[in-house]
Every structure is written in structure tokens, then in C-alpha cells.
Design an enzyme around this catalytic site. Structure first.
Site, PDB file in Angstrom:
ATOM      1  N   ARG A   1      19.645  -6.855 -29.047  1.00 34.30           N
ATOM      2  CA  ARG A   1      20.946  -6.819 -29.724  1.00 34.30           C
ATOM      3  C   ARG A   1      20.809  -6.971 -31.235  1.00 34.30           C
ATOM      4  O   ARG A   1      21.592  -6.394 -31.988  1.00 34.30           O
ATOM      5  CB  ARG A   1      21.858  -7.904 -29.155  1.00 34.30           C
TER       6      ARG A   1
ATOM      7  N   LYS B   1      26.881 -10.718 -10.808  1.00 30.30           N
ATOM      8  CA  LYS B   1      28.315 -10.902 -11.083  1.00 30.30           C
ATOM      9  C   LYS B   1      29.122 -10.010 -10.153  1.00 30.30           C
ATOM     10  O   LYS B   1      29.759  -9.038 -10.579  1.00 30.30           O
ATOM     11  CB  LYS B   1      28.619 -10.553 -12.537  1.00 30.30           C
TER      12      LYS B   1
ATOM     13  N   GLY C   1      23.158  -7.023 -19.905  1.00 36.75           N
ATOM     14  CA  GLY C   1      22.151  -7.794 -20.635  1.00 36.75           C
ATOM     15  C   GLY C   1      20.904  -8.030 -19.808  1.00 36.75           C
ATOM     16  O   GLY C   1      19.777  -7.851 -20.293  1.00 36.75           O
TER      17      GLY C   1
ATOM     18  N   GLY D   1      29.560  -5.904 -19.723  1.00 36.91           N
ATOM     19  CA  GLY D   1      30.960  -6.108 -19.349  1.00 36.91           C
ATOM     20  C   GLY D   1      31.870  -5.096 -20.014  1.00 36.91           C
ATOM     21  O   GLY D   1      32.776  -4.532 -19.382  1.00 36.91           O
TER      22      GLY D   1
HETATM   23  P1  ADP Z   1      23.646  -7.639 -15.971  1.00 31.43           P
HETATM   24  O1  ADP Z   1      23.459  -8.730 -16.995  1.00 31.43           O
HETATM   25  O2  ADP Z   1      22.620  -6.565 -16.072  1.00 31.43           O
HETATM   26  O3  ADP Z   1      25.040  -7.128 -15.957  1.00 31.43           O
HETATM   27  P2  ADP Z   1      24.131  -9.574 -13.890  1.00 31.43           P
HETATM   28  O4  ADP Z   1      24.365 -10.594 -14.935  1.00 31.43           O
HETATM   29  O5  ADP Z   1      25.282  -9.168 -13.038  1.00 31.43           O
HETATM   30  O6  ADP Z   1      23.428  -8.287 -14.522  1.00 31.43           O
HETATM   31  O7  ADP Z   1      23.039 -10.076 -12.873  1.00 31.43           O
HETATM   32  C1  ADP Z   1      21.714 -10.371 -13.262  1.00 31.43           C
HETATM   33  C2  ADP Z   1      21.124 -11.409 -12.348  1.00 31.43           C
HETATM   34  O8  ADP Z   1      21.258 -11.008 -10.997  1.00 31.43           O
HETATM   35  C3  ADP Z   1      19.670 -11.608 -12.568  1.00 31.43           C
HETATM   36  O9  ADP Z   1      19.492 -12.871 -13.183  1.00 31.43           O
HETATM   37  C4  ADP Z   1      19.058 -11.585 -11.157  1.00 31.43           C
HETATM   38  O10 ADP Z   1      18.182 -12.659 -10.904  1.00 31.43           O
HETATM   39  C5  ADP Z   1      20.278 -11.700 -10.277  1.00 31.43           C
HETATM   40  N1  ADP Z   1      20.109 -11.107  -8.947  1.00 31.43           N
HETATM   41  C6  ADP Z   1      19.806  -9.841  -8.642  1.00 31.43           C
HETATM   42  N2  ADP Z   1      19.699  -9.681  -7.323  1.00 31.43           N
HETATM   43  C7  ADP Z   1      19.951 -10.867  -6.751  1.00 31.43           C
HETATM   44  C8  ADP Z   1      19.996 -11.351  -5.412  1.00 31.43           C
HETATM   45  N3  ADP Z   1      19.742 -10.541  -4.384  1.00 31.43           N
HETATM   46  N4  ADP Z   1      20.321 -12.643  -5.215  1.00 31.43           N
HETATM   47  C9  ADP Z   1      20.557 -13.452  -6.264  1.00 31.43           C
HETATM   48  N5  ADP Z   1      20.523 -13.066  -7.551  1.00 31.43           N
HETATM   49  C10 ADP Z   1      20.229 -11.798  -7.791  1.00 31.43           C
HETATM   50 MG    MG Z   2      24.000 -10.768 -16.981  1.00 34.19          MG
END
Ligand code: ADP
Ligand code: MG
Length: 399
Positions: free
Chosen positions: A36, A200, A356, A380
Site C-alpha cells: 500500500r 470474512k 489485503g 472491502g
Molecule cells: P482478504 O483480506 O484477502 O479479503 P480475508 O480477510 O477475508 O481475506 O481472509 C483472510 C484470512 O482467511 C487469512 O488470514 C486466512 O488464514 C483465513 N482463512 C482462509 N481459509 C480459512 C479456513 N478454511 N479457516 C479459517 N481461516 C481461513
Molecule cells: Mg483480510
């Protein structure tokens, strides 16, 4: 959308620049992914080259409206200074005496930074009057406002929304670029594949409704997948599950079927007995997760299946890691999907990574930003845009 060239001659003008410098820090306060900060550089350079006095403002983490040393923007100011090759003095406050003194000391073409916006309760206040008071204080520091923090344009916050109503304003180059990418995703070259994962879950389910109208296939992994598997009647053990969303997901499955959109779910899962790198873990069929296990990654067959589908796509949007990639035993699914996007990019597809953690995952996996068509700085914000929502921080930049 108003852009920097609509602001006219900026020589000697004090420009309040909202950037997104919300970088992840390790426990010693070192930046673990400076994506970023790097993404904020071109707009800053464009402004300094135009002779503006650039006042960068940003937030870091979630302080509770008061100063907290561990959320100081000092690491970001230092990294920015290294990338720009010029000093970037950091004020000790956001709108107080130090901020004013720092701004007064700026010469034409120089850059300074204010302390974390969220050290002030007005920044994120729901109460419009509290936000307005803080926005007035921010606006008093500058002559014009440039909005370049794409990661926060979906927030109705003082430094994003209210301040833009108080100064001549425009979108910065990063916001312009991100919006252009999102526009391209709303009229995609086909086939259009969307890969969703991450943790999320309830935040991200909303976008599916809209994506079902645009995408040709939805590949689902990460923590999100277990609500889908549960909706199909399968046991998901102790995996991440949004019980109250199961009916909604059943609706999505039916809607996808009617529209001829493929929802592709994993066929195998890495199931562990705890959320930990050294937990006992096995590969199991996606419809046979033991009751005492949690799914922490998609399995190799699923990753291959996803990669094949991605290889056939002309447009790919990916948001959310396929597994708990931060722990080595659960990183393979994310790595395979990242490689599939890289290969698709070389083959001429338009590929976008948002989120992120997703961006951090591809960098951790050894990939380069240039291996993809675009790595977004705002997960988001891009999801809300694709959901068809009005983003306050963009709406306020319309003429
Ligand atoms: P982004 O930041 O790319 O939008 P999120 O914040 O939604 O993604 O999610 C990222 C997190 O999701 C990571 O820290 C990862 O460890 C977690 N994650 C992915 N798959 C699983 C799972 N099956 N169970 C628990 N956590 C998970
Ligand atoms: Mg995230």
C-alpha cells in the site's frame, strides 16, 4: 469523477492527500507488506512534481480514537521516505499544533505526514456533527483535497467523505486506476471466473448475489466454503461456519443453477484437529469432514480443478485466500490458485487480486505484482463496488 487535472495549477498549494497506508506490522512494528505504501507513491510524486505542498493523511490499525504508540504511522512515513528518496517529516498529532507547524514548514514540492487519523474520535464517528468538527480541522490545514485511499472509499469517514465537502477535491491516480479496473470487471471478457475465499464470510456473501448476474463461474474456497458444504447437507466438523447464512447460501445455489452459473466447490479438504501449524491434519473428501476436524485448506484435487477452470477464463477476479495460508501446511491451495492466475495472465486473461490478505498471500508465495493484471489495494471497497453499492468516498468526488 473529478481528477487531479481538474484542480488546475497546484504550485504552492497545500494539498491534503488521503492515502491508504494501513500496512500489516509484525510484533516488532516492522512492515511485513509495503504494497500500500508503494501504491501511494505515484500520486504523491505527481503532486510534488506539480509544485504542491503535500500533506499525507492516513490511518493505521484500529486505535480507539486516542493516540497509541503501537499505531503510530512512523513506520509508514519512514518507508515512504525511502521510496520517494526525500525526507517525510511526521507530525506528532493529526490536527494539533505539531500538524500546523509541520505544514507551515513545507516548501513547494515537499511532503509531510500527519499522525494516524484514528487517534481522533471524529474520524470514524457515526455522529455526523462529530465527524464534521474533525473534518473542519483537517480542512483548515490545506487548500485542496485529493482522495487516493482506495481501501477506505467505501467508508463514510471524516477524512474520506466529510473533508471532501469542505475543499476543492479530486480523485488521485490510484483511485482512478482502481475504479477503471472495477469498471472493466462489470463488463468482462468471457468466460469470467470469480474465486472467493478468506475468513470474512458474512461480509463476502453479499457480493455473490450480484456476481451471479455477471460471472460465468464461481470457485469457492477458504473459510467461506463450509457454509456452502453445510447448505448441501454435509458435515463440516469444527470448520468456520455461518449457520445463520445457510438458507441464504441455499438460495444462491438455486439461483446459480437457474442462471447456468457454475458454482465450483472443493472435492477434497485439508482437515486439522486445531487451528495451528503443528496440529494433526489429513486430506479428506469434502463431503466427509470428521466431526472433530476443521477444514483449513482446499485439497490438491480441488486446487487442480480450480486451476483448470481458471485456465479457461478470460477474466478472473480473486478475493480471499483458499486456506489459512499463513501456516505452511495450509498454504498449498492458495499457492496453486495464485499460479493459475499468473499462467492465465501470461495467456492473455485479465486477472485481478483483491483483499489485503490475498495480496499478502501472493507476495508471500514469491509472486510479483506484475505477474497479475492488477493487485487491488482495497478488498472491502472493491467488493462493495462489485456488489453495486454506492461508495460514499467516490460519490463525493463526482462533479
Ligand atoms: P482478504 O483480506 O484477502 O479479503 P480475508 O480477510 O477475508 O481475506 O481472509 C483472510 C484470512 O482467511 C487469512 O488470514 C486466512 O488464514 C483465513 N482463512 C482462509 N481459509 C480459512 C479456513 N478454511 N479457516 C479459517 N481461516 C481461513
Ligand atoms: Mg483480510
Amino acid at each position: 469523477m473529478r481528477t487531479i487535472k481538474d484542480l488546475g495549477d497546484l504550485r504552492g498549494k497545500k494539498v491534503l492527500l488521503r492515502s491508504d497506508l494501513n500496512v500489516p506490522l509484525d510484533k516488532d512494528g516492522a512492515i511485513t507488506d509495503d504494497g500500500r505504501v508503494r501504491a501511494s507513491v505515484p500520486t504523491i510524486q505527481r503532486l510534488t512534481q506539480a509544485g504542491a505542498r503535500v500533506i499525507v493523511c492516513a490511518h493505521l490499525g484500529r486505535p480507539k480514537g486516542a493516540p497509541e504508540a503501537r499505531y503510530s504511522l512512523a513506520p509508514a512515513a519512514q518507508r515512504l521516505s525511502e521510496l520517494l528518496g526525500v525526507p517525510v517529516p511526521l507530525a506528532q498529532d493529526t490536527v494539533g499544533p505539531s500538524a500546523h507547524a509541520t505544514v507551515d514548514a513545507l516548501g513547494d514540492g515537499e511532503v509531510a505526514m500527519l499522525e494516524n487519523l484514528r487517534f481522533n474520535p471524529g474520524e470514524t464517528a457515526k455522529d455526523a456533527a462529530a465527524r464534521a468538527e474533525f473534518a473542519d480541522q483537517l480542512a483548515s490545514l490545506a487548500d485542496v483535497f485529493v482522495s487516493d485511499g482506495f481501501g477506505v472509499v467505501h467508508r463514510e469517514q471524516a477524512s474520506v467523505y466529510d473533508v471532501a465537502e469542505r475543499l476543492p477535491q479530486a480523485a488521485g491516480g490510484l483511485v482512478e486506476q482502481e475504479v477503471a479496473v472495477l469498471q472493466r470487471l462489470t463488463r468482462p471478457a468471457r468466460p469470467y471466473a470469480v474465486v472467493l475465499g478468506g475468513a470474512k464470510v458474512s461480509d463476502k456473501l453479499g457480493v455473490i448475489e450480484n456476481l451471479l448476474q455477471h460471472a460465468d463461474m464461481l470457485l469457492i474456497g477458504g473459510g467461506m466454503v463450509f457454509t456452502f458444504l453445510a447448505a448441501q447437507g454435509h458435515e463440516v466438523g469444527t470448520s468456520l461456519l455461518e449457520k445463520d447464512q445457510i438458507d441464504r447460501v441455499k438460495g444462491y445455489l438455486a439461483d446459480a443453477e437457474n442462471r447456468g452459473v457454475d458454482i465450483v466447490l472443493p472435492v477434497d479438504v485439508v482437515a486439522a484437529d486445531a487451528f495451528s501449524a503443528d496440529a494433526a491434519h489429513d486430506l479428506v473428501a469434502a463431503d466427509a469432514i470428521p466431526a472433530d476436524r476443521m477444514g483449513l485448506d482446499i485439497g490438491p484435487e480441488s486446487a487442480k480443478l480450480f486451476a483448470r477452470r481458471i485456465a479457461g477464463a478470460k477474466t478472473v477476479f480473486w478475493n480471499g485466500p483458499m486456506g489459512a495460508f499463513e501456516m505452511a501446511p495450509y498454504a498449498a491451495g492458495t499457492q496453486t490458485v495464485a499460479q493459475a492466475l499468473v499462467d492465465a495472465t501470461s495467456a492473455g486473461a485479465f486477472t485481478v487480486v483483491g483483499g489485503g490478505d490475498s495480496a499478502a498471500a501472493v507476495r508471500q508465495g514469491g509472486f510479483d505484482d506484475d505477474d497479475f493484471s492488477h493487485i487491488s489495494t482495497g478488498g472491502g471497497a472493491s467488493l462493495e463496488y462489485l456488489e453495486g453499492k454506492t461508495l460514499p468516498g467516490l460519490a463525493v468526488l463526482e462533479d
